[in-house]
Every structure is written in structure tokens, then in C-alpha cells.
Design a protein around this motif. Structure first.
Motif, mmCIF file in Angstrom:
data_model
loop_
_atom_site.group_PDB
_atom_site.id
_atom_site.type_symbol
_atom_site.label_atom_id
_atom_site.label_comp_id
_atom_site.label_asym_id
_atom_site.label_seq_id
_atom_site.Cartn_x
_atom_site.Cartn_y
_atom_site.Cartn_z
ATOM 1 N N VAL A 103 34.159 36.126 37.868
ATOM 2 C CA VAL A 103 33.269 35.273 37.286
ATOM 3 C C VAL A 103 33.221 33.854 38.076
ATOM 4 O O VAL A 103 32.266 33.425 38.710
ATOM 5 N N ILE A 104 34.445 33.271 37.904
ATOM 6 C CA ILE A 104 34.869 32.038 38.486
ATOM 7 C C ILE A 104 34.343 31.948 39.989
ATOM 8 O O ILE A 104 33.758 31.097 40.570
ATOM 9 N N GLU A 105 34.876 33.164 40.791
ATOM 10 C CA GLU A 105 34.521 33.068 41.978
ATOM 11 C C GLU A 105 33.144 33.146 42.389
ATOM 12 O O GLU A 105 32.567 32.713 43.329
ATOM 13 N N LEU A 106 32.353 33.981 41.509
ATOM 14 C CA LEU A 106 30.847 34.352 41.926
ATOM 15 C C LEU A 106 30.247 32.743 41.410
ATOM 16 O O LEU A 106 29.077 32.729 41.867
ATOM 17 N N GLU A 136 47.407 26.700 39.436
ATOM 18 C CA GLU A 136 46.815 28.028 39.578
ATOM 19 C C GLU A 136 45.138 27.486 39.060
ATOM 20 O O GLU A 136 44.645 28.338 39.957
ATOM 21 N N ALA A 137 45.015 27.005 38.174
ATOM 22 C CA ALA A 137 43.607 26.851 37.956
ATOM 23 C C ALA A 137 43.132 25.938 39.086
ATOM 24 O O ALA A 137 42.036 26.043 39.391
ATOM 25 N N ALA A 138 43.680 24.892 39.564
ATOM 26 C CA ALA A 138 43.285 24.183 40.420
ATOM 27 C C ALA A 138 42.750 25.000 41.727
ATOM 28 O O ALA A 138 41.887 24.807 42.449
ATOM 29 N N ALA A 139 43.661 25.958 41.977
ATOM 30 C CA ALA A 139 43.630 26.853 43.249
ATOM 31 C C ALA A 139 42.312 27.702 42.946
ATOM 32 O O ALA A 139 41.655 28.138 43.711
ATOM 33 N N LEU A 140 42.069 28.114 41.640
ATOM 34 C CA LEU A 140 40.887 28.807 41.489
ATOM 35 C C LEU A 140 39.497 27.937 41.531
ATOM 36 O O LEU A 140 38.344 28.252 41.546
ATOM 37 N N GLY A 141 39.834 26.425 41.554
ATOM 38 C CA GLY A 141 38.579 25.365 41.677
ATOM 39 C C GLY A 141 38.121 25.203 40.185
ATOM 40 O O GLY A 141 37.026 24.660 40.072
#
Length: 341
Positions: free
Chosen positions: A176-179, A198-203
């Protein structure tokens, strides 16, 4: 691609699932593809205790499982002395991969990654629809038969700059985050097992669960149902949501305190999109059925229809890898069971 191993005979395999699952997920084309990478024995096993099932299990090295698979318990394993792997064509393996499987060292694979995709797509669609209040406004439009003035809508409507809270960075939560990346949304994440880096890497920005609910216009729940997460989204967190906020639940109904959610929805404090409830399949007289700001869908976010083909393709690929001696690309680890659905 799997590594070529000369003279490796195809493993003896069997389907263990309900007949309906076998027909839906493994149609003729998928059966042919599966049979091309393993020695697939009939029949479909929906009961592991019969004489016929035990005769099949006696030679089986790999079980291809699906929805409706009976528990692979000590008795089933005793009948399957050669069994070394289970490739599951669904998501969670909790219902059928027992402790006895882990004790024997059975390798386990799951198609959870494939099943996560349609759930994430459903979630993103509902996030965007909720920002425009599409479902409610469509209902009002049908009732009034009038368009209304486009410049007199509530300035709070829309998806520009809205805050979306993702509760748990599961496979689905991460998808979902990616989309959501192409959209002008602010995305927050609560997951105690994800670091700030890790959260920062996920944006996204990692926050506590209280801040997630207090700061979000939409909260989407992707938390697995475990003893520690039953009723996680309780009365206090629901009360922290902004008036008019939307809660989306595609995880498990019991992760949310349904009584508290029902009270808040009936009071008009929040909107909800529920693909899962507690119990699964609400009683016909439950008040949520008639609550205008709640959308109930019949657990349809996961793979359905032509999406079953994706599950079959991933499972065939996993069987091919394992048969070639390359191991599973999507293994389920025993030590991770406490964090998985």
C-alpha cells in the motif's frame, strides 16, 4: 531462474486443499504447469485420514496446499515419512502447518506475496474514494437527481495533502505504501518492529499508534490477528480519530473493537470501510448493515476470479525452484510466525 541439476528426478507431490479451491486456483492449465515440474499424484486431498490419502501421503515429498487444507499434524506426518516441503497457494499457513511440521524441519512456502497485491489495490482505491467521499456523494446524487454546485462542496474534501496512517508494515501494508507514492499524500506508519531508518527507506514517517490515529484522515489496518493484537484498535484509538475520518480494515475483524467502532459510526463520528468483521459475516440484524457511513464488503479484497491465476503461478514457480534444489523464494520462517497473519 532455478539452477539446473542433472539427473534430479521430479519430486512426488500432491494437492491438499478443498475440491473447490483446487478447481478455482488450479484449473487445467495450472495443473499442467504443476505436473511439468513435479510428479503430481491424484486425487486432491481434503481429508488426510482416509486410506486413500494415506496411500498418497506415503510417497509424497511435497504438498501443494490451499484453502481448506486439513491440519498437517503428527498423524498426517506419520503417514508421510518422505514429506520434506509444503508450498501453500494462499496466504497464512497457520491453519494447517502445525508445530509438528516445524519440529520435523519441513520447508514451507507461501503465496502471501501474491495475495497481498489485490488487497493493497483495494485499499488504495478505498483511500482515494474516501477522500472524495465518492460513495456517500453518489448515494446522495442518486437520491436528489441533481448535480449540485461544484464550488460549494466542503473544502475538506479531496486527496491533496491528506494524511494516511498505515497500521503495520506487513506485506500488504508495504505494498500500500508503495502504491501511494505517486499521490500527494502524507503517509504515517505505526509498526513496533520497523526502525526509523527502515521507515525512512519506505518513504514514510514512523509514529506511535496514538499519534497515527490522532493525525490521520484515513487509517488503514494491516495488522495480523495475534493474541497481542486482538482488540488493538479499541475505544480510545477510535475516539482519537478526527471527526469524519475513515477507518479501513482489510486485516482481521477482531483486530478492531467492533462494538466501539459501531458506536462511533452510528454517532456519525467516523466513516469505515470493512472488508472483514467480527464475526466474519455479520448477523443480519447488526446495525452496521444500515449505517450509511459504513461500507461493508464480503472479504473480497484478497485474490478472486482471475487473480487466482497469480497464486497458481507463484506456487508453480516455488515448486519448480524447490524441485531444482534451489529452495523457496518465499519461505515462511518458524521464528517469524509471531509477526505473521
Amino acid at each position: 531462474m532455478p539452477t539446473a541439476h542433472a539427473h534430479r528426478p521430479p519430486p512426488r507431490a500432491a494437492l491438499a486443499m478443498s475440491e473447490e479451491t483446487a478447481t478455482a486456483v488450479f484449473g487445467p492449465a495450472a495443473r499442467e504447469e504443476l505436473a511439468a515440474v513435479c510428479d503430481l499424484a491424484p486425487p486432491v486431498l481434503d481429508d488426510l485420514t482416509t486410506d486413500r490419502a494415506r496411500a498418497v501421503l506415503a510417497r509424497t515429498e511435497l504438498l501443494v496446499t490451499g484453502w481448506g487444507c486439513p491440519p498437517v499434524d503428527e498423524a498426517a506426518l506419520a503417514a508421510a515419512p518422505r514429506l520434506r516441503a509444503i508450498a501453500h497457494s494462499g496466504g497464512s499457513v497457520r491453519a494447517h502447518v502445525t508445530e509438528a511440521c516445524w519440529e520435523r524441519g519441513i520447508e514451507v512456502s507461501s503465496a502471501a506475496a501474491a495475495n497481498a497485491l489485490p488487497v493493497a489495490e483495494y485499499t488504495v482505491a478505498m483511500i482515494l474514494l474516501s477522500g472524495k467521499r465518492v460513495l456517500e456523494r453518489a448515494r446522495d446524487h442518486r437520491a436528489s437527481r441533481e448535480r449540485g454546485h461544484p464550488l460549494r462542496v466542503d473544502r475538506a474534501l479531496g486527496n491533496y495533502g491528506r494524511t494516511v496512517g498505515i497500521c503495520s508494515a506487513s506485506l500488504i501494508g508495504r505494498r500500500v505504501i508503495e502504491l501511494l507514492r505517486p499521490y500527494d499524500l502524507r503517509v504515517l506508519l505505526h509498526d513496533p518492529y520497523v526502525t526509523d531508518d527502515e521507515a525512512a527507506a519506505l518513504g514514510v514517517r514512523k509514529v506511535g499508534i496514538e499519534e497515527l490515529f490522532a493525525a490521520s484522515d484515513v487509517v488503514s489496518v494491516h495488522t495480523p490477528l495475534l493474541p497481542a493484537t486482538r482488540g488493538l484498535v479499541g475505544r480510545e484509538l477510535l475516539a482519537a480519530l478526527r471527526p469524519g475520518a475513515t477507518l479501513i480494515n482489510t486485516a482481521r475483524g477482531a483486530v478492531v473493537d467492533q462494538e466501539a467502532l459501531t458506536e462511533a459510526a452510528l454517532a456519525g463520528r467516523l466513516h469505515a470501510v470493512l472488508d472483514v468483521t467480527d464475526p466474519e459475516g455479520l448477523p443480519p440484524d447488526h446495525p452496521l448493515w444500515d449505517c450509511e457511513n459504513v461500507l461493508l464488503t464480503p472479504h473480497l479484497a484478497g485474490s478472486q476470479g482471475n487473480e487466482w491465476r497469480r497464486l497458481a503461478e507463484l506456487t508453480v514457480s516455488e515448486v519448480a525452484r524447490w524441485a531444482a534444489g534451489d529452495g523457496f523464494a518465499h519461505p515462511v520462517r518458524r521464528e517469524r510466525l509471531g509477526y505473521l497473519a
